[in-house]
Design an enzyme around this catalytic site. Structure first.
Site, PDB file in Angstrom:
ATOM      1  NE  ARG A 189      -2.659   1.168   3.320  1.00  0.00           N
ATOM      2  CZ  ARG A 189      -2.556   0.743   4.562  1.00  0.00           C
ATOM      3  NH1 ARG A 189      -3.126  -0.480   4.557  1.00  0.00           N
ATOM      4  NH2 ARG A 189      -2.023   1.251   5.570  1.00  0.00           N
ATOM      5  CE1 TYR A 211     -14.472  10.355 -19.227  1.00  0.00           C
ATOM      6  CE2 TYR A 211     -14.519   9.945 -16.731  1.00  0.00           C
ATOM      7  CZ  TYR A 211     -14.443   9.689 -17.986  1.00  0.00           C
ATOM      8  OH  TYR A 211     -14.754   8.186 -18.448  1.00  0.00           O
ATOM      9  CG  ASP A 249      -8.215  14.783 -16.787  1.00  0.00           C
ATOM     10  OD1 ASP A 249      -7.193  14.264 -17.739  1.00  0.00           O
ATOM     11  OD2 ASP A 249      -9.152  14.396 -16.232  1.00  0.00           O
ATOM     12  CE  LYS A 303     -10.433   6.609 -20.673  1.00  0.00           C
ATOM     13  NZ  LYS A 303     -10.921   7.946 -20.407  1.00  0.00           N
TER      14      LYS A 303
HETATM   15  C1  LIG Z   1     -11.252   8.372 -18.914  1.00  0.00           C
HETATM   16  C2  LIG Z   1     -11.072   9.722 -18.167  1.00  0.00           C
HETATM   17  C3  LIG Z   1     -11.124  10.000 -16.885  1.00  0.00           C
HETATM   18  C4  LIG Z   1     -11.124   8.796 -16.112  1.00  0.00           C
HETATM   19  O1  LIG Z   1     -10.443   7.942 -16.152  1.00  0.00           O
HETATM   20  P1  LIG Z   1     -10.692   6.298 -15.515  1.00  0.00           P
HETATM   21  O2  LIG Z   1      -9.501   5.722 -15.917  1.00  0.00           O
HETATM   22  O3  LIG Z   1     -11.740   5.903 -16.487  1.00  0.00           O
HETATM   23  O4  LIG Z   1     -11.112   6.284 -14.240  1.00  0.00           O
HETATM   24  C5  LIG Z   1     -10.699  11.177 -16.348  1.00  0.00           C
HETATM   25  N1  LIG Z   1     -10.556  12.321 -17.294  1.00  0.00           N
HETATM   26  C6  LIG Z   1     -10.375  12.098 -18.398  1.00  0.00           C
HETATM   27  C7  LIG Z   1     -10.471  13.099 -19.419  1.00  0.00           C
HETATM   28  C8  LIG Z   1     -10.971  10.801 -19.322  1.00  0.00           C
HETATM   29  O5  LIG Z   1     -10.857  10.891 -20.167  1.00  0.00           O
END
Ligand SMILES: *Cc1c(COP(=O)(O)O)cnc(C)c1O
Length: 393
Positions: A55, A109, A182, A207
């Protein structure tokens, strides 16, 4: 030794040999063995470097974190179980010793919007929504709310506007607010937010970074100022990514720049083709001359790279016609993600922005005729041919 004892102990716990494996080993160990308990005590108490408990830290996570820290240009990273947990822990770390107030971009998002409204607000955190592309409005919102942090996306989902992360970082700095970006859509190939003055850069590893649709994960990269708070939070709460997913992410990232360059180049071709089609009413792509943030894009992104996301409106279409178009696609897959090696489409009104009212969606520029396309690494001619036959109906 009896078989029950052998089953538990044999084969394990060999010290690494003199040779170094060419890839990072997957280390699933939950805890670590030292020669004497005095050393365990020191490692556990953070007086000596070493792994104590999964952890806290472990070798496979550490290797991935080191890799992404190098890509993003920060002081350290934390790999998390999903992109959403990465967003959550960046906010929690930012607000630990700051005012429980957030200034947030409206264009984000869907799950991030939901997290702010359904998780942070009910806990007493004040959220002020702002048009992040209107710097005067952001400045006024910051002066008014005196937020502990500001959160925005480099490239917004799904209308693909670009935030001026440099100017936003300056506004945050002068107001003493932490700036969280982000960076999932832009990726470190286009923008490294920490180098422009942001405090946290967050990714959904799921992604572009992993890129093969086989990992769910997230990662937070931050500065030396915030790293101890972030790691202490993680040590207590355990949002950590599993060793196997860390390994897969690292494997994916080795080809990330190559994939992303190809995806960006393909997206330029696809966007240029879409603009020419009479059946397409509008194309959102940061590389098009008419893009509302074209000047900023030229300053912020490397020449020729605009990301791999394209969104477009089907002329005169409603939900039914959009679904029919999507169902006619044979190569481009209909899947609820983005950034993979294969091209994929999604209908934002149904997916990421499903829970918003039609009016709220309209305000964000998400009409019922909007399709979001994540362009893959295929031969671009094949992607365009598929779009062409689907458009022709
Ligand atoms: C997919 C995504 C997230 C969340 O990610 P997960 O891996 O699905 O939890 C957050 N911000 C953006 C811009 C995304 O495309």
């Amino acid at each position: 030794m009896r078989i029950e004892t052998t089953a538990v102990h044999a084969g394990d716990r060999r010290k690494p040999s003199a040779a170094i494996p060419v890839t990072t080993p997957i280390v699933p160990a939950a805890s670590y063995i030292y020669e004497d308990i005095e050393t365990v005590d020191k490692v556990f108490g953070d007086e000596m470097e070493g792994f104590a408990y999964a952890r806290y830290d472990s070798p496979t996570n550490h290797a991935l974190e080191e890799l992404v820290t190098a890509l993003e240009g920060g002081a350290g990273s934390l790999a998390t179980a999903s992109g959403m947990v990465a967003v959550q822990f960046a906010i929690q770390a930012a607000l630990t010793d700051r005012r429980k107030s957030i200034v947030a971009a409206t264009a984000m998002y869907g799950a991030t919007v939901k997290m702010l409204m359904n998780v942070f607000e009910p806990m007493g955190v004040e959220v002020t929504w702002v048009d992040i592309f209107d710097l005067a409005a952001v400045e006024a919102a910051i002066a008014d709310a005196r937020p502990g942090c500001v959160i925005a996306e480099t490239v917004s989902n799904p209308t693909l506007r670009v935030a001026d992360v440099e100017a936003l970082a300056r506004l945050c700095r002068s107001a003493g607010a932490v700036f969280i970006v982000d960076n999932t859509f832009a990726t470190p190939l286009l923008v490294r937010p920490l180098e422009t003055g942001a405090d946290f850069s967050v990714h959904s590893l799921t992604k572009f970074l992993s890129g093969h649709g086989d990992v769910m994960g997230g990662i937070i990269t931050t500065t030396a100022d915030h790293l101890p708070t972030l790691r202490a939070l993680s040590r207590t709460c355990g949002p950590t990514l599993g060793a196997f997913e860390c390994y897969l992410s690292m494997r994916g990232i080795k080809t990330f720049p190559l994939r992303m360059e190809r995806q960006c180049a393909n997206a330029v071709r696809v966007a240029a083709w879409l603009v020419q089609q009479p059946g397409i009413a509008k194309v959102n792509f940061p590389g098009l001359p008419g893009h509302p943030d074209a000047v900023l894009v030229a300053r912020l992104f490397p020449a020729g790279l605009f990301g791999a996301m394209v969104s477009f409106e089907l002329r005169g279409a409603g939900r039914e016609q959009v679904f029919a178009f999507m169902n006619r696609l044979r190569l481009v897959v209909k899947a609820t993600s983005l950034g993979d090696v294969h091209s994929m489409v999604l209908y934002p009104a149904m997916a990421s922005h499903r829970d918003l009212s039609p009016k709220q969606r309209q305000r964000l520029g998400i009409g019922d005729n909007l399709v979001r396309l994540s362009v893959g690494i295929e031969a671009v001619e094949d992607v365009i041919a598929d779009l062409e036959q689907a458009l022709a109906g």
